[in-house]
Design a protein around this motif. Structure first.
Motif, PDB file in Angstrom:
ATOM      1  N   UNK A 196       4.836  28.503  12.449  1.00 31.63           N
ATOM      2  CA  UNK A 196       3.893  29.249  13.284  1.00 31.63           C
ATOM      3  C   UNK A 196       3.371  30.410  12.442  1.00 31.63           C
ATOM      4  N   UNK A 197       2.052  30.527  12.357  1.00 40.75           N
ATOM      5  CA  UNK A 197       1.430  31.547  11.511  1.00 40.75           C
ATOM      6  C   UNK A 197       0.630  32.523  12.355  1.00 40.75           C
ATOM      7  N   UNK A 198       0.996  33.783  12.275  1.00 36.49           N
ATOM      8  CA  UNK A 198       0.213  34.857  12.889  1.00 36.49           C
ATOM      9  C   UNK A 198      -0.353  35.709  11.761  1.00 36.49           C
ATOM     10  N   UNK A 199      -1.631  35.551  11.494  1.00 39.19           N
ATOM     11  CA  UNK A 199      -2.281  36.324  10.439  1.00 39.19           C
ATOM     12  C   UNK A 199      -2.527  37.743  10.938  1.00 39.19           C
ATOM     13  N   UNK A 200      -2.141  38.693  10.106  1.00 39.52           N
ATOM     14  CA  UNK A 200      -2.191  40.101  10.523  1.00 39.52           C
ATOM     15  C   UNK A 200      -3.075  40.905   9.578  1.00 39.52           C
ATOM     16  N   UNK A 201      -4.337  41.133   9.944  1.00 38.86           N
ATOM     17  CA  UNK A 201      -5.201  41.991   9.119  1.00 38.86           C
ATOM     18  C   UNK A 201      -4.526  43.335   8.859  1.00 38.86           C
ATOM     19  N   UNK A 202      -4.677  43.829   7.642  1.00 41.87           N
ATOM     20  CA  UNK A 202      -3.895  45.002   7.252  1.00 41.87           C
ATOM     21  C   UNK A 202      -4.279  46.253   8.037  1.00 41.87           C
ATOM     22  N   UNK A 203      -5.513  46.347   8.507  1.00 38.87           N
ATOM     23  CA  UNK A 203      -5.851  47.515   9.312  1.00 38.87           C
ATOM     24  C   UNK A 203      -5.309  47.382  10.734  1.00 38.87           C
ATOM     25  N   UNK A 204      -5.348  46.180  11.292  1.00 37.50           N
ATOM     26  CA  UNK A 204      -4.864  45.969  12.654  1.00 37.50           C
ATOM     27  C   UNK A 204      -3.349  46.182  12.740  1.00 37.50           C
ATOM     28  N   UNK A 205      -2.624  45.823  11.694  1.00 41.78           N
ATOM     29  CA  UNK A 205      -1.174  46.051  11.683  1.00 41.78           C
ATOM     30  C   UNK A 205      -0.839  47.508  12.002  1.00 41.78           C
ATOM     31  N   UNK A 206      -1.687  48.408  11.511  1.00 41.19           N
ATOM     32  CA  UNK A 206      -1.399  49.843  11.629  1.00 41.19           C
ATOM     33  C   UNK A 206      -2.086  50.499  12.825  1.00 41.19           C
ATOM     34  N   UNK A 207      -2.921  49.762  13.548  1.00 40.96           N
ATOM     35  CA  UNK A 207      -3.618  50.327  14.700  1.00 40.96           C
ATOM     36  C   UNK A 207      -2.700  50.383  15.919  1.00 40.96           C
ATOM     37  N   UNK A 208      -2.822  51.445  16.706  1.00 45.62           N
ATOM     38  CA  UNK A 208      -1.962  51.648  17.872  1.00 45.62           C
ATOM     39  C   UNK A 208      -2.639  51.160  19.150  1.00 45.62           C
ATOM     40  N   UNK A 209      -1.787  50.833  20.125  1.00 44.94           N
ATOM     41  CA  UNK A 209      -2.265  50.372  21.427  1.00 44.94           C
ATOM     42  C   UNK A 209      -1.200  50.720  22.460  1.00 44.94           C
ATOM     43  N   UNK A 210      -1.605  50.949  23.699  1.00 39.51           N
ATOM     44  CA  UNK A 210      -0.652  51.229  24.773  1.00 39.51           C
ATOM     45  C   UNK A 210      -0.179  49.910  25.385  1.00 39.51           C
ATOM     46  N   UNK A 211       0.903  49.418  24.852  1.00 36.10           N
ATOM     47  CA  UNK A 211       1.436  48.120  25.295  1.00 36.10           C
ATOM     48  C   UNK A 211       2.257  48.298  26.572  1.00 36.10           C
ATOM     49  N   UNK A 212       2.135  47.397  27.543  1.00 37.16           N
ATOM     50  CA  UNK A 212       2.983  47.474  28.737  1.00 37.16           C
ATOM     51  C   UNK A 212       4.453  47.271  28.367  1.00 37.16           C
ATOM     52  N   UNK A 213       5.317  48.075  28.949  1.00 28.99           N
ATOM     53  CA  UNK A 213       6.736  48.014  28.599  1.00 28.99           C
ATOM     54  C   UNK A 213       7.350  46.661  28.931  1.00 28.99           C
ATOM     55  N   UNK A 214       6.843  45.990  29.952  1.00 26.29           N
ATOM     56  CA  UNK A 214       7.435  44.704  30.320  1.00 26.29           C
ATOM     57  C   UNK A 214       7.260  43.648  29.216  1.00 26.29           C
ATOM     58  N   UNK A 215       6.286  43.857  28.334  1.00 27.87           N
ATOM     59  CA  UNK A 215       6.098  42.939  27.205  1.00 27.87           C
ATOM     60  C   UNK A 215       7.336  42.918  26.315  1.00 27.87           C
ATOM     61  N   UNK A 216       8.090  44.017  26.329  1.00 28.41           N
ATOM     62  CA  UNK A 216       9.250  44.133  25.443  1.00 28.41           C
ATOM     63  C   UNK A 216      10.582  43.882  26.160  1.00 28.41           C
ATOM     64  N   UNK A 217      10.516  43.500  27.411  1.00 26.68           N
ATOM     65  CA  UNK A 217      11.756  43.205  28.120  1.00 26.68           C
ATOM     66  C   UNK A 217      12.399  41.942  27.554  1.00 26.68           C
ATOM     67  N   UNK A 218      13.707  41.843  27.713  1.00 28.61           N
ATOM     68  CA  UNK A 218      14.430  40.668  27.247  1.00 28.61           C
ATOM     69  C   UNK A 218      13.817  39.404  27.858  1.00 28.61           C
ATOM     70  N   UNK A 219      13.491  38.470  26.990  1.00 26.74           N
ATOM     71  CA  UNK A 219      12.896  37.217  27.445  1.00 26.74           C
ATOM     72  C   UNK A 219      13.759  36.054  26.940  1.00 26.74           C
ATOM     73  N   UNK A 220      14.219  35.218  27.847  1.00 33.17           N
ATOM     74  CA  UNK A 220      15.072  34.085  27.499  1.00 33.17           C
ATOM     75  C   UNK A 220      14.240  32.803  27.565  1.00 33.17           C
ATOM     76  N   UNK A 221      14.199  32.089  26.460  1.00 29.88           N
ATOM     77  CA  UNK A 221      13.485  30.811  26.390  1.00 29.88           C
ATOM     78  C   UNK A 221      14.509  29.689  26.591  1.00 29.88           C
ATOM     79  N   UNK A 222      14.310  28.900  27.605  1.00 31.50           N
ATOM     80  CA  UNK A 222      15.272  27.862  27.964  1.00 31.50           C
ATOM     81  C   UNK A 222      14.839  26.520  27.353  1.00 31.50           C
ATOM     82  N   UNK A 223      15.735  25.937  26.578  1.00 24.19           N
ATOM     83  CA  UNK A 223      15.481  24.601  26.045  1.00 24.19           C
ATOM     84  C   UNK A 223      16.122  23.596  26.991  1.00 24.19           C
ATOM     85  N   UNK A 224      15.307  22.817  27.633  1.00 18.26           N
ATOM     86  CA  UNK A 224      15.803  21.833  28.593  1.00 18.26           C
ATOM     87  C   UNK A 224      15.938  20.473  27.908  1.00 18.26           C
TER      88      UNK A 224
END
Length: 635
Positions: A196-224
């Motif tokens: 999986x490739x996520x290309x990260x432009x060098x300026x965007x890597x350093x740009x800030x944004x107000x991310x919702x805290x729930x984006x960082x909550x523990x997320x469990x991926x279930x393999x069925x």
């Protein structure tokens, strides 16, 4: 006095935000990803491999340096090598844990493309985070930027598209959220996983944004586990029930499904012999009475005879590559049919198979129950199967004892190594003539002790892969079996193993060049051209002079490893004993005779031989190739 009750104020989780750069947010997100399989939950992303340059040092580099999470950072020495290490780690962990890999833009990013393909071909999850050119385009063209005058959105990172199972470019910080979730979707999918490739432009890597805290909550991926339908099981059982001489092809899916015990029970109960692919090898102990050894172009004589006679081929977790099917010539019984058990419909339909799209473990359990109800037993005679197995074991013993007066044979060396190492030790290999010899001859007792990257057979995987396996299995000795050609191509992660104090053992078989391809070339009419490490000759101005003497042990010592040079079996025994006692990475430089590997047993592999040549040997090779190709299945 009236008491006023305050009404609780509901908080909107979406309104709770945290201001982070894109790189910081990505790491925080990765640190909170978990995976659950069969009731066991574990952290999915172990850490990040990286090599810094412009394009990631001030973005991802800053985020890694200042992060407060649990992601470990490991310093790669070659971008391709560090991805191989991450791939080997995920493969050894049965795809339940991964490392991410970050690089600079341009050549740093492109160095990862080959390793991305290696992961994708083998269905192994790895997350690649290459730096990219400025999304703002203000300083363009920047250093190491590839410019396409017809499409300015293209960068060198577009080269990852055909070798990635998911590709995205994060051109704005808020795009990270959907991209990261899609990345996890693919990385945790047993069917669609790969690079999986996520290309990260060098300026965007350093740009800030107000991310919702729930984006960082523990997320469990279930393999069925994919449960087969009753009708699919009934169809499969009905097919097996009318067949007398079936054979099983055990692939890597047996390991990923943790179905080794179920495979053994199924084979024993219904008297069905098993041939193993490179990825499936060690799913059964070599001692198991139903294990007939490897199958296909690098297969054992026992498996390939049974494959030729089989009226049913049951594939379990295999993608049926040309090596496993001897370029579709392995199965010549006119009544042969195919049943393919696989979580992927893409793989399950190959060879016009009847598909049983299901988890291997569940499918074997349910098939066993149905076949027992039908009272099924194959018509294979126990004495005949034992005779084939014994005859093959005798051939392996002969090759493991193959002595030459003027030096060591490759098969004798492998036999000595096989006898020396512990049953729980792990070997890794990928390219050259050794994968064929190991597939045919190596005797594995325990599951996951045989680690071959043979989907892409990528030269340079071996040393890096050994480090990845050691990171996954810290208590076990890991041995990289590598030829001189592959070692020269990529051995940089030996330095990382020393840096991280993760001991690996490199067993380097020096046969003076790319002898696997030399043998292949000569077998198709060539006199030998361009594949051996020789000096240029003044007589014919070709690489036909003396062999180049290369001191690989001295090279390893210069990097900090312990190293030994071996010319005899006694020296090999002593070196193996010494290496096992060492606490740092080791290399044993084993000088072997060219042309002392194994050849085919009841098998064939298709090549593109020149249709027109002024050499009669090539003309004859072309005719033989065409004649054999006419016998192959067409789809």
């Amino acid at each position: 006095m009236e008491t006023k009750v305050k009404t609780p104020v509901k908080t909107n989780k979406h309104a709770q935000t945290i201001r982070l750069t894109t790189a910081q947010a990505l790491l925080k997100f990765l640190d909170s990803q978990y995976i659950e399989f069969d009731g066991e939950e574990k952290k999915f992303v172990k850490g990040v491999f990286g090599i810094f340059g412009h394009g990631n040092v001030t973005g991802m580099g800053e985020a890694l340096e200042r992060q407060s999470g649990g992601l470990v950072y490991l310093q790669g020495k070659n971008e391709q090598g560090m991805v191989h290490t991450a791939t080997a780690y995920a493969k050894q962990k049965n795809r339940l844990e991964i490392y991410a890999c970050t690089s600079s833009i341009g050549p740093g990013a492109l160095n990862m493309v080959t390793a991305a393909a290696t992961a994708t071909v083998n269905r192994i999850p790895v997350l690649l985070l290459p730096g990219d050119i400025f999304a703002s385009r203000q300083p363009d063209p920047v250093l190491q930027q590839v410019e396409d005058p017809s499409d300015y959105t293209i960068s060198s990172n577009d080269a990852f598209k055909p070798v990635s199972k998911y590709w995205d470019r994060i051109s704005r910080p808020e795009q990270l959220m959907t991209a990261a979730l899609n990345a996890m979707r693919v990385l945790t999918d047993p069917v669609d996983t790969g690079a999986v490739t996520l290309s990260l432009p060098q300026d965007v890597q350093a740009e800030a944004y107000d991310y919702p805290e729930e984006f960082f909550e523990k997320r469990v991926h279930h393999i069925e586990r994919k449960v087969p339908s009753e009708s699919a099981i009934q169809r499969a059982a009905s097919l097996i029930a009318r067949k007398k001489k079936p054979i099983i092809i055990a692939g890597g899916g047996v390991h990923y499904s943790f179905a080794t015990k179920e495979l053994a029970a199924f084979a024993e109960t219904f008297n069905i012999p098993v041939g193993e692919t490179q990825a499936g090898k060690s799913s059964l102990s070599w001692k198991h009475k139903m294990n007939m050894g490897s199958i296909g172009a690098t297969g054992s004589q026992a498996s390939n005879i049974l494959a030729r006679e089989a009226d049913l081929v049951i594939g379990i977790g295999t993608r049926l590559s040309d090596f496993s099917t001897s370029s579709k010539t392995a199965f010549s019984n006119p009544d042969v049919e195919f049943l393919n058990i696989n979580v992927s419909t893409f793989d399950a339909m190959k060879l016009n198979s009847q598909m049983l799209v299901a988890d291997a473990k569940l499918a074997l359990e349910m098939l066993s129950k149905k076949l027992k109800e039908l009272g099924y037993q194959s018509s294979h005679e126990a004495k005949s199967l034992q005779w084939l197995k014994d005859k093959w074991n005798q051939e392996v013993d002969r090759l493991y004892s193959d002595k030459h007066e003027n030096g060591l044979s490759q098969t004798q060396v492998l036999g000595e190594i096989n006898q020396f190492i512990d049953e729980k030790d792990i070997i890794v290999c990928a390219a050259g003539s050794m994968p064929g010899d190991l597939h045919r001859l190596w005797r594995s007792t325990n599951p996951k002790t045989y680690h071959l990257e043979y989907g892409f057979s990528c030269m340079g995987y071996e040393v890096a892969g050994a480090l990845g396996i050691k990171l996954a299995e810290e208590e076990q000795e890991v041995y990289a079996l590598v030829g001189d050609g592959s070692y020269l191509m990529l051995h940089s992660e030996l330095v990382t193993s020393l840096q991280e104090k993760k001991k690996i053992n490199i067993l380097l078989l020096d046969n003076h060049g790319y002898q696997c391809i030399h043998n292949l070339q000569v077998g198709q009419g060539s006199d030998g051209f361009g594949n051996e490490f020789r000096y240029r000759s003044g007589e014919d101005n070709r690489l036909s002079g003396d062999y180049m003497p290369i001191d690989f042990a001295a090279n390893a010592r210069s990097l900090g490893a312990k190293a030994y040079t071996v010319h005899t079996i006694d020296e090999l025994k002593a070196a193996l004993e010494s290496a096992k006692k060492e606490t740092v990475s080791t290399l044993i430089d084993i000088k072997v005779l060219p042309g002392t590997s194994t050849s085919g047993y009841e098998s064939w592999w298709r090549l593109g031989v020149a249709e027109v040549s002024n050499d009669e040997k090539v003309q004859n090779a072309y005719k033989q190739m065409e004649d054999k190709a006419s016998e192959a299945r067409k789809y």
